[in-house]
Scaffold this active site. Structure first.
Site, PDB file in Angstrom:
ATOM      1  CG  ASN A  61     115.316  70.340 -54.367  1.00  8.74           C
ATOM      2  OD1 ASN A  61     115.364  69.119 -54.411  1.00  8.74           O
ATOM      3  ND2 ASN A  61     115.818  71.023 -53.354  1.00  8.74           N
ATOM      4  CG  ASP A  62     117.864  73.712 -53.488  1.00 12.53           C
ATOM      5  OD1 ASP A  62     116.672  73.781 -53.798  1.00 12.53           O
ATOM      6  OD2 ASP A  62     118.271  73.894 -52.323  1.00 12.53           O
ATOM      7  N   PRO A  63     119.885  73.876 -57.699  1.00 17.27           N
ATOM      8  CG  PRO A  63     120.393  75.954 -58.659  1.00 17.27           C
ATOM      9  CD  PRO A  63     119.306  75.220 -57.932  1.00 17.27           C
ATOM     10  CB  SER A 123     121.696  72.756 -51.107  1.00 16.67           C
ATOM     11  OG  SER A 123     120.523  72.408 -51.803  1.00 16.67           O
TER      12      SER A 123
END
Length: 468
Positions: A61-63, A123
């Site tokens: 998922n998240d960069p 993140s």
């Protein structure tokens, strides 16, 4: 593990005396984490993309923490090493590139090893400190399942690939507590930090209070000891829910060039972007930043469901970074594109999630919205080209564009950019006919009743990039 002299000298100057006792290496924990991942054994993978970034398998998922250092681009990302669905045991995957198109994988950069992140490494963002030294602030989940903020830095700054990272021994740096009255489950995703004219670093963290989103502001003069500001950088005036993955950066007025996150001046505007957990979509506002009061003042009022969005399709948890590679000087946007398929389908195919094409992002001349366009490097993948000259397409007709057929239009994702970058829509598609060796065809539709003129149409087949 022994630490390099560069590392010790850097932390000595940054963190003060007693530094030799403050750092610990952590690669002995989860050392074989990349070996425990379950790779899909299916040879039938019609929906894996050709030039959108994705790991070989499992959930992404998240960069996280994108950056450029010594001519090498780094992309970190949320990764589940054990399954093709989201799990609480997330770690930081890591790949590098010299062109933002072709990517080389490395061992995971950050994974649970301390009490402050033992239940997951969530993140965060990278900040380039003076001297070109990168550090990472990230959210860890502690034994009480609290969201806390931790610090990591490269073990060896002379390694251009930054393949090993070590953590600050006294993590966490920031915790939710009774004093700051922050809910321990709504305190995550530190932004890239920026340096104020007073010499203090600033960072924002996503949160919420009574269903109202917050971009909580913290300050530090050494990047280790942080204090919460009296007021958040900005907060919602109505129930928006949790603000995830906040991003705060300057843009130049009437110039497409990007600038460093700590830049300020009379020709600078500011962008505050947050990811609405409820929706989920990425919203942004353009406004001014008052460095004396440390507040953001939007041009057009507070966030709401009708606020500007980066993308009006599947695009979430985005992150920007400043690319100062000469002569480009641009700000680049990454965004996570999740699946539209079911979890059962994802488990069957053995992976889930891709990253959108890296986009250049800048302020429109009007100053009222941002413009986005795929980075120029993507054009290196262009193959066969066709040009459609001016012609009239009558109402209700369909025109097949001849001379361009391919088994690959990137399989399961379409990113559309309209009005010179003012409108972007990303969609996941799972064709049942144009897959594997079957040909895909390009058509132009006029579903209206009036004739329309096609001024010009250019199209290319696309080559496959080297993705991990």
């Amino acid at each position: 593990m022994a630490l390099s002299c560069i590392w010790l000298m850097f932390f000595f100057s940054l963190f003060g005396h007693g530094v030799l006792e403050l750092i610990e290496a952590f690669h002995h924990v989860y050392l074989n984490v990349h070996q425990t991942a379950q790779y899909s054994t299916s040879g039938n993978q019609p929906y894996r993309t050709s030039y959108h970034f994705q790991p070989p398998n499992n959930w992404m998922n998240d960069p996280n923490g994108p950056m450029l250092r010594l001519g090498i681009y780094h992309l970190f990302y949320q990764y589940n090493p054990k399954a093709a669905v989201w799990g609480s045991n997330l770690i930081w995957g890591h790949s590098t590139s010299t062109d933002l198109v072709n990517w080389t994988p490395h061992d995971p950069a950050i994974y649970p090893s301390q009490q402050s992140d033992i239940n997951g490494c969530w993140s965060g963002s990278a900040t380039i400190l003076p001297g070109g030294h990168p550090v990472i602030l990230y959210t860890g989940i502690d034994p009480e399942n609290r969201q806390v903020q931790n610090l990591a830095a490269p073990k060896n700054f002379s390694d251009p690939f930054l393949r090993e990272w070590v953590k600050f021994k006294h993590n966490p740096l920031l915790t939710p507590n009774s004093k700051n009255k922050i809910n321990a489950t709504y305190f995550r995703d530190p932004s890239t930090a920026w340096l104020g004219s007073d010499g203090n670093w600033r960072v924002i963290i996503g949160s919420q209070k009574k269903e109202r989103g917050l971009a909580i502001l913290f300050k530090s003069n050494d990047f280790v000891h942080w204090e919460e500001a009296e007021k958040p950088l900005y907060s919602a005036n109505k129930d928006t829910g949790m603000w995830e993955c906040p991003d705060f950066y300057p843009v130049l007025f009437k110039s497409p060039l990007g600038i460093d996150t700590s830049s300020n001046g009379p020709d600078v505007r500011y962008v505050l972007k947050v990811s609405f957990f409820r929706t989920p979509h990425d919203y942004y506002m353009i406004g001014t930043y008052n460095p004396d009061k440390d507040i953001f003042i939007p041009d057009n009022g507070p966030f709401k469901d009708s606020s500007l969005r980066y993308d009006y399709g599947k695009f979430y948890a985005s992150k920007t970074f400043f690319d100062d590679k000469y002569p480009l000087h641009r700000r680049i946007l990454w965004g996570w594109v999740n699946e539209s398929s079911s979890a059962i389908d994802d488990i069957k195919k053995g992976w889930s999630g891709v990253q959108a094409i890296p986009r250049s992002i800048w302020l429109d001349k009007s100053g009222k919205q941002l413009l986005q366009w795929p980075i120029k490097e993507i054009e290196t993948l262009r193959g066969t080209q066709i040009e459609l000259p001016y012609q009239v397409l009558s109402g209700g007709s369909v025109l097949e564009v001849s001379g361009l057929t391919a088994a690959q239009i990137d399989h399961s994702i379409v990113e559309s950019f309209g009005a010179e970058g003012k409108a972007c829509i990303t969609a996941r598609v799972y064709p049942t006919l144009a897959i594997n060796d079957a040909e895909a065809h390009l058509y132009v539709f006029n579903n209206g009743t009036e004739n329309i003129g096609i001024t010009r149409l250019s199209a290319w087949s696309m080559k496959k990039a080297q993705i991990n």
